[in-house]
Design a protein around this motif. Sequence first.
Motif, PDB file in Angstrom:
ATOM      1  N   ILE A   1     -63.911 -41.960 -13.072  1.00 45.70           N
ATOM      2  CA  ILE A   1     -64.373 -41.135 -11.956  1.00 45.70           C
ATOM      3  C   ILE A   1     -63.888 -41.748 -10.648  1.00 45.70           C
ATOM      4  O   ILE A   1     -64.023 -42.952 -10.428  1.00 45.70           O
ATOM      5  CB  ILE A   1     -65.912 -41.055 -11.920  1.00 45.70           C
ATOM      6  N   SER A   2     -63.326 -40.929  -9.789  1.00 46.90           N
ATOM      7  CA  SER A   2     -62.942 -41.400  -8.455  1.00 46.90           C
ATOM      8  C   SER A   2     -63.587 -40.490  -7.405  1.00 46.90           C
ATOM      9  O   SER A   2     -64.016 -39.376  -7.698  1.00 46.90           O
ATOM     10  CB  SER A   2     -61.417 -41.412  -8.280  1.00 46.90           C
ATOM     11  N   ILE A   3     -63.662 -40.986  -6.181  1.00 53.10           N
ATOM     12  CA  ILE A   3     -64.251 -40.226  -5.081  1.00 53.10           C
ATOM     13  C   ILE A   3     -63.209 -39.254  -4.523  1.00 53.10           C
ATOM     14  O   ILE A   3     -62.064 -39.638  -4.278  1.00 53.10           O
ATOM     15  CB  ILE A   3     -64.730 -41.171  -3.969  1.00 53.10           C
TER      16      ILE A   3
ATOM     17  N   TYR B   1     -66.232 -35.487  -6.593  1.00 50.93           N
ATOM     18  CA  TYR B   1     -65.621 -36.543  -7.389  1.00 50.93           C
ATOM     19  C   TYR B   1     -64.583 -35.931  -8.317  1.00 50.93           C
ATOM     20  O   TYR B   1     -64.657 -34.744  -8.673  1.00 50.93           O
ATOM     21  CB  TYR B   1     -66.694 -37.279  -8.195  1.00 50.93           C
TER      22      TYR B   1
END
Length: 379
Positions: free
Chosen positions: A50-52, A355
């Motif tokens: 998961i990335s922002i 996200y």
Amino acid sequence: MRAKEFLTEDYDPTKARVPHPEDLVLLGGSAGAKHAIAVIKQMATNPETISIKPDGKPALVWGRDDQGFAMCDKHMFKAGTLPRSPEQIAQIYSARKGGGREELISMISALWPQFEASVSTGFRGWLFGDLLYSQTPGIQNGNYVFQPNTVVYTVPVQSDLGKQIAQSTSGIVVHTYFKQAPGVDANGQFVAPPGQHINKLPGGVNNRGPLLMITDQFMSPPKVKLPPDIKALESFINSNGGLIDKLLDEGTLTGLKLKDLPKLLQEYGNHRVRQRNFDNFGSDFIEFIQGKGRVSAQKIQNITKYLQENRAGYKVLCQAFIGIMRVKDLIVQTLDNHPAPMQAHINNEPGQEGYLVHTKSGPIKTVDRAKFSAANFED
């Protein structure tokens, strides 16, 4: 595939918008719904994937090839247009329909030398990111505060990132690396090569100049707990997937000249986002397409008849859409409370834009649409 590999998967971020999990059921039937459930589960089992999702503006591409440095926006890059000077990019913006880009041209011209200095002469390839600020942000209550688009970001002055901001003039979130620029295919069309999502800056990048470059990573992997509803939702989709697939059968829809029904349903979903209301989802779909003006009366009549004949499948489709969205929103709320380098607020409520979940087939975006998307539509 390991979590680290998910974060560096190949995809083309200059193409169509990244889908929401709930939209997958509208566009892909039961297979799309099952994919959405798998994505949600991945968030718990592999939180490192998961990335922002940054809410920067504009989206910029810059780098070097054997001809030297170039800088552009993602639309120019996709078309294979690589301006080699501030004057060239200004000419391109000035020629676009609508005009009124003088402020953007002035900003890009001022940023040009900062971006050029950020990649060494030996660097090859193209970086893609979202601009956070073009001037050192102001300070309020001990925090740097900046708002590039819809989201307001705050960073404590005394934090490590705050100290970096103090030394910078501009800042950008870098999330993608292209090994090469778009090329012409056999049909004479420019085709962008797959971009690689990155979780750290590549070699040959100078991050000590006036341009501050950060990645889209959390300070530490978030802890995601699946909501109890996920089991019942998965069982519901497995038991009723055939009804959804019958409703969205491409051959049937094509034969009835209703092939764009999934797209209309997706537009209807966005309509409900603008309303910030998902009560009785699906009940006013016909009313919605009647108000669009571009759908003929005969087609509306055909869609009405088709949905009546497949009312069970339509009901399941709407329930699956809402079920997936609600489970996803619960996880997004958890992620919003996880430490991030930049604290984010939307209309004075804590929360990031959203996200990205990096999967084998490309990224999926998880966004609290009632909060961010609706606020973005209002701008």
